[in-house]
Write an enzyme that holds these catalytic residues in place. Structure first.
Site: not given
Ligand code: AMP
Length: 279
Positions: A33, A37, A147, A149-150
């Site tokens: 993490l 996260h 997220g 992010k992905d």
């Protein structure tokens, strides 16, 4: 904070919360993490009465040649971080709990899962959709947080939940970045100093594409120029794409729907992915 490793114990805990009418948020992770996260975990504690973080490095989403064996793992450190921010429960099942002998059912998403990541990691979204569906049926959360992010993963999960009528809400949360713009990732520890210095260029380039398109520039040339610049700087580019932000379908012109720039590129043996909105 309780760490649960067996499904029966998890179900018991969930039943107690449910019997007193409490709501539950789930944050699925593979551990190792970082602050990205933790931001999501804090959001989970705010959104519901109870927050569960799952930690499971899912072999099904790695191809045999990928980094499953060396993927960073530090459960003790992860638990200390989660305890600090008020997470109720960590769901850290063993491999045998998740994939018992004779396990033979998978979820194979198409739609948003077609192309981009799937062209380079064909097994990835089947592994992700299957594990997330299992986590949703194990934890039975009201919401699950993912997220941006992905971003392709987020859209694939939204699609899976919609297509299978899974009774939860998916919340997308913004990407948390290092000061120079590099998206935080458990895999950033693989980068050496030289690669670390170069890595922020990925985000800089996708932002440049987004800026050009927002200013009326053509999509194709903007993406091609960014890919060229990244390659010249030493990245090995898997893809740089501009897509419909919801369906991830191909787009040729700006139009009036939201667009997303998505890219994946290697620095040495480390694969970085990133994305941003066209505003
Ligand atoms: P992972 O453990 O890498 O599979 O990530 C677990 C969740 O955290 C996924 O929903 C990721 O998209 C999210 N996540 C990872 N890194 C970041 C970041 N830098 N900012 C926001 N969310 C992130």
């Amino acid at each position: 904070m309780t760490v649960i490793r067996k499904l029966a114990a998890l179900r018991k805990q969930i039943a107690i919360w449910r019997s007193s009418g409490e709501t539950i948020a789930l944050l699925p992770t593979m551990g190792a993490l970082h602050e990205g996260h933790l931001r999501l975990a804090r959001l989970a504690t705010k959104k519901c009465d109870r927050a569960v973080v799952s930690i499971f490095v899912n072999p099904a989403q790695f191809a045999p040649h990928e980094d499953l064996a060396r993927y960073p793992r530090d459960l003790k450190a992860d638990l200390a971080l989660l305890d600090d921010i008020g997470i109720d429960t960590v769901w850290a099942p063993s491999l045998a709990q998740v994939y018992p002998e004779n396990f033979a059912t998978t979820i194979v998403p198409a739609g948003a899962a077609l192309e981009m990541e799937t062209q380079f990691r064909p097994q990835f979204f089947t592994g992700v959709a299957t594990i997330c569906t299992k986590l949703f049926t194990q934890v039975t959360p009201d919401i699950a947080i993912f997220g941006e992010k992905d971003y392709q993963q987020l859209q694939v999960i939204r699609q899976t939940v919609r297509d299978l009528d899974l009774p939860l809400k998916i919340i997308g949360a913004p990407t948390i970045r290092e000061r120079g713009g590099l998206a935080m990732s458990s895999r950033n520890v693989y980068l050496n100093a030289e690669q670390r210095a170069l890595a922020p260029m990925l985000y800089a380039q996708i932002k440049t594409i987004a800026g050009k398109i927002a200013a009326g520039g053509r999509i194709g040339p903007a993406a091609a120029n960014a890919a060229k610049a990244l390659t010249k700087a030493g990245f090995k580019v898997d893809y740089v794409e501009v897509r419909d932000a919801a369906t991830l379908g191909a787009v040729k012109t700006r139009g009036d729907r939201p667009l997303r720039v998505l890219a994946a590129a290697w620095l040495g043996k480390t694969r970085l992915i990133d994305n941003c909105a066209v505003k």
